[in-house]
Structures are given as C-alpha cells and as structure tokens.
Design a protein around this motif. Structure first.
Motif, PDB file in Angstrom:
ATOM      1  N   VAL A 131      16.369  29.477  32.774  1.00 33.19           N
ATOM      2  CA  VAL A 131      15.205  28.666  32.409  1.00 33.19           C
ATOM      3  C   VAL A 131      15.483  27.199  32.713  1.00 33.19           C
ATOM      4  CG1 VAL A 131      14.487  30.307  30.636  1.00 33.19           C
ATOM      5  CG2 VAL A 131      15.822  28.308  29.987  1.00 33.19           C
ATOM      6  N   GLU A 132      14.416  26.455  32.902  1.00 34.38           N
ATOM      7  CA  GLU A 132      14.546  25.044  33.277  1.00 34.38           C
ATOM      8  C   GLU A 132      14.736  24.112  32.089  1.00 34.38           C
ATOM      9  OE1 GLU A 132      14.767  23.842  36.409  1.00 34.38           O
ATOM     10  OE2 GLU A 132      14.810  25.945  37.009  1.00 34.38           O
ATOM     11  N   GLY A 133      14.131  24.433  30.957  1.00 36.41           N
ATOM     12  CA  GLY A 133      14.249  23.544  29.814  1.00 36.41           C
ATOM     13  C   GLY A 133      13.424  24.028  28.642  1.00 36.41           C
ATOM     14  N   VAL A 170      11.496  27.671  27.448  1.00 37.91           N
ATOM     15  CA  VAL A 170      11.963  28.384  26.259  1.00 37.91           C
ATOM     16  C   VAL A 170      10.796  28.641  25.319  1.00 37.91           C
ATOM     17  CG1 VAL A 170      13.489  28.275  24.257  1.00 37.91           C
ATOM     18  CG2 VAL A 170      14.289  27.449  26.473  1.00 37.91           C
ATOM     19  N   TRP A 171       9.931  27.665  25.176  1.00 41.52           N
ATOM     20  CA  TRP A 171       8.738  27.816  24.332  1.00 41.52           C
ATOM     21  C   TRP A 171       7.869  28.956  24.857  1.00 41.52           C
ATOM     22  CZ3 TRP A 171       7.570  25.819  19.740  1.00 41.52           C
ATOM     23  CH2 TRP A 171       6.271  25.961  19.280  1.00 41.52           C
ATOM     24  N   ASP A 172       7.679  29.014  26.199  1.00 38.43           N
ATOM     25  CA  ASP A 172       6.889  30.084  26.805  1.00 38.43           C
ATOM     26  C   ASP A 172       7.526  31.454  26.600  1.00 38.43           C
ATOM     27  OD1 ASP A 172       5.013  28.252  27.684  1.00 38.43           O
ATOM     28  OD2 ASP A 172       5.851  28.105  29.709  1.00 38.43           O
ATOM     29  N   LEU A 173       8.836  31.494  26.466  1.00 36.67           N
ATOM     30  CA  LEU A 173       9.574  32.736  26.244  1.00 36.67           C
ATOM     31  C   LEU A 173       9.259  33.329  24.865  1.00 36.67           C
ATOM     32  CD1 LEU A 173      11.902  34.646  27.235  1.00 36.67           C
ATOM     33  CD2 LEU A 173      13.473  33.018  26.204  1.00 36.67           C
ATOM     34  N   GLY A 174       8.813  32.486  23.930  1.00 35.93           N
ATOM     35  CA  GLY A 174       8.514  32.951  22.576  1.00 35.93           C
ATOM     36  C   GLY A 174       9.726  33.007  21.677  1.00 35.93           C
ATOM     37  N   LEU A 175      10.704  32.150  21.948  1.00 41.07           N
ATOM     38  CA  LEU A 175      11.941  32.152  21.169  1.00 41.07           C
ATOM     39  C   LEU A 175      11.679  31.956  19.678  1.00 41.07           C
ATOM     40  CD1 LEU A 175      15.029  32.266  21.166  1.00 41.07           C
ATOM     41  CD2 LEU A 175      15.044  29.811  21.615  1.00 41.07           C
ATOM     42  N   GLY A 221      16.893  22.644  23.831  1.00 32.02           N
ATOM     43  CA  GLY A 221      16.606  21.349  23.222  1.00 32.02           C
ATOM     44  C   GLY A 221      16.619  21.439  21.710  1.00 32.02           C
ATOM     45  N   GLU A 222      15.646  20.824  21.073  1.00 28.21           N
ATOM     46  CA  GLU A 222      15.592  20.754  19.608  1.00 28.21           C
ATOM     47  C   GLU A 222      15.072  22.030  18.948  1.00 28.21           C
ATOM     48  OE1 GLU A 222      13.408  17.237  18.610  1.00 28.21           O
ATOM     49  OE2 GLU A 222      14.879  15.928  19.543  1.00 28.21           O
ATOM     50  N   LEU A 223      14.655  23.020  19.737  1.00 32.78           N
ATOM     51  CA  LEU A 223      14.148  24.266  19.147  1.00 32.78           C
ATOM     52  C   LEU A 223      15.188  24.964  18.272  1.00 32.78           C
ATOM     53  CD1 LEU A 223      12.141  25.895  22.084  1.00 32.78           C
ATOM     54  CD2 LEU A 223      11.217  24.985  19.953  1.00 32.78           C
ATOM     55  N   LEU A 224      16.449  24.734  18.559  1.00 28.72           N
ATOM     56  CA  LEU A 224      17.506  25.406  17.800  1.00 28.72           C
ATOM     57  C   LEU A 224      18.141  24.515  16.742  1.00 28.72           C
ATOM     58  CD1 LEU A 224      19.279  27.372  20.671  1.00 28.72           C
ATOM     59  CD2 LEU A 224      17.482  28.155  19.115  1.00 28.72           C
TER      60      LEU A 224
END
Length: 164
Positions: free
Chosen positions: A82-84, A88-93, A112-115
């Motif tokens: 993934v690029e960024g 990751v958001w599109d992946l549905g993490l 990024g800040e998702l984790l």
C-alpha cells in the motif's frame, strides 16, 4: 518502557510472539516494522500458535489481509504494497481494529496515525548476523513485572531494558 530482545532462531522469534500474545490477550494490536525478511511473519506465527490457530500462517503480501480462526480471530495484515494511510483506510483496517480479535500489522508505519491506539504493541525487527534484535514498546498499561515474568519463561536474551 521498552526493551530489546535478541532471538537467535526462527523458533525463538515464534516463542516471543506466543508469549506476548498470551500476555496481551484478546483485542491486542501488534504493529510491526523492520526490513524485508526480518522475522515479522515468523513472529505472527507465534501469535497464531498462542491463539490455537491450526492453519499455516503465511505473509498476506498479495492479499493484504489473512483471517484465521482460533480462540479468537487473528487478523494478519501486510501493508507492504500500500502507498499510505489513505490506501489503508480503503482497506477497512478500522473494522479489524474494532473487533475482539488480535490484529498483527506488518509494515505498520504505512498506516500513519490509524494505529496510534492505547493498546498497541510496537515492535521493530533488525537483522543481525547471529539472529534478530527486536525492540518492543508495550502499551503503557502493561505491568513490567508480568512482562518480565513472561519473558523469563522463554529462552530469549533481553539485551536492553528502558523505563522498567
């Protein structure tokens, strides 16, 4: 608090994954970083073993997410391709993060800040000639005495303790 563990074989890396998964329990999030071939998937195999996963655990580099059944679900995510954070958001993490399973994310820096969650265990794998150094930053609510006790159950060398 953080510590560095030196593992000298894939089995020791698996044991570390197993012990940390047992300590962390359901809802744990492991954010893994490090070079290609540094042991991230091997660590995840140990997490899977702790959860009683019967399937063979392999890197989901091309599928991005592998889901396994055990004592609780294991979601193994690989963000290498993934690029960024937007990808990751599109992946549905976030759907995996909200569940009761254990989530292991390889190449976690791409999220990024998702984790940036209170329950995240951050691990960084470094390749050495004689094995791997794995820097571990546990969540703040982990009791250092329980962590030290768990690590003494396995034969890995703790090469550095900070903040204990």
């Amino acid at each position: 608090m953080r510590f560095v563990v030196r593992t000298r074989s894939p089995e020791e890396t698996r044991l570390l994954g197993e012990v940390l998964a047992e300590l962390a329990g359901e809802g744990a999030l492991f954010a893994l970083g490090g070079d290609l071939g540094a042991g991230k998937t091997v660590f995840t195999q140990g997490v899977a073993r702790a959860l009683g996963v019967a399937d063979i655990v392999t890197s989901p580099t091309f599928t991005l997410v592998n889901e396994y059944s055990g004592k609780c679900p294991l979601y193994h995510v690989d963000l290498y391709r993934v690029e960024g954070p937007l990808d990751v958001w599109d992946l549905g993490l976030e759907d995996y993060l909200e569940g009761h399973g254990v989530v292991v994310v390889e190449w976690a820096d791409k999220a990024g800040e998702l984790l940036d969650l209170p329950r995240v265990w951050k691990l960084f794998f470094c390749i050495l000639e004689e094995g791997r150094d794995i820097e571990v930053v546990p969540p703040q609510d982990v009791e250092s005495s329980k962590l030290k006790e768990a690590l003494t159950r396995i034969w890995v060398e703790v090469v550095e303790w900070k903040g204990f």
